[in-house]
Design an enzyme around this catalytic site. Sequence first.
Site: not given
Length: 296
Positions: A35, A118, A136
């Site tokens: 990520e 996020y 996102d």
Amino acid sequence: MTVSVSTLSAWYRENARDLPWRREGVSAWQVLMSEIMLQQTPVSRVAPIWELWVQRWPVPSAMAASSQAEVLRAWGKLGYPRRALRLHECAGVLAAEHGDVVPTDVEVLLGLPGIGAYTARAVACFAYGQRVPVVDTNVRRVVARAVHGSAEAGNPSTTRDLADVAALLPRDRARAAQYSAALMELGATVCTARNPKCSICPLTTCAWVAAGRPAYDGPARTVQKFAGTDRQVRGRLMDVLRESSSPVERARLDVVWLQDPAQRDRALDSLLVDGLVEQTENGLFALAGEVSADSR
């Protein structure tokens, strides 16, 4: 209007890309690494680097035991190398304070270095299967079109965006986690910013299509350029330092950008301020964490 859970989930099971961090046996730490790497960086560039990192640093303590310079060097040309420093710092906290395990709780994740709204929710959802909204750019676009009938999502709003996605999630935890992944996949591969592939979209209802696919009427979008920017100059300076096994003289850095010495100096100063580069007492330059006590 909603985005059908059963329809989208069935499509995802058949069409999801075979990304390495989605496979069985991937740990939460490895999901976290992916990520961080994927922020503002295409999947195709991240995948091979991530594979190497998983082998080299399978747990946070392994990365924490390495120097900042080693991590920056392994980061290569992924861009925005401050992400690498923050991940190294995060690894140290996980190793020292969390028993080498990535927390499951979003609020605890948010307290880790370099972990924003996020990323915290993405790890909780994709690594631990939690029912949390993950938002996102791709997800915002799907919701804007399918639910609100807009060509684009407009300015981000954490409160609004999270509420929009939370309202779509199925109650069942396992189904919610897969649905979150499916929303993101749809935006990345079908409901794209340019030239959306509406003819192959699995959704049977879409407010934007129903409205005749109205054009975006917001502020003009600007394409972020790279050539000639400070980012490009910083990258070239970092390339020199990554390729050297010892501190380098200023002259080695000066030649990478001769067309605008002032810009080059500004870029080098920003690397020093960001903690990506260090300078020895005798004026040499090296990656962060590479300057030994003796050389100072």
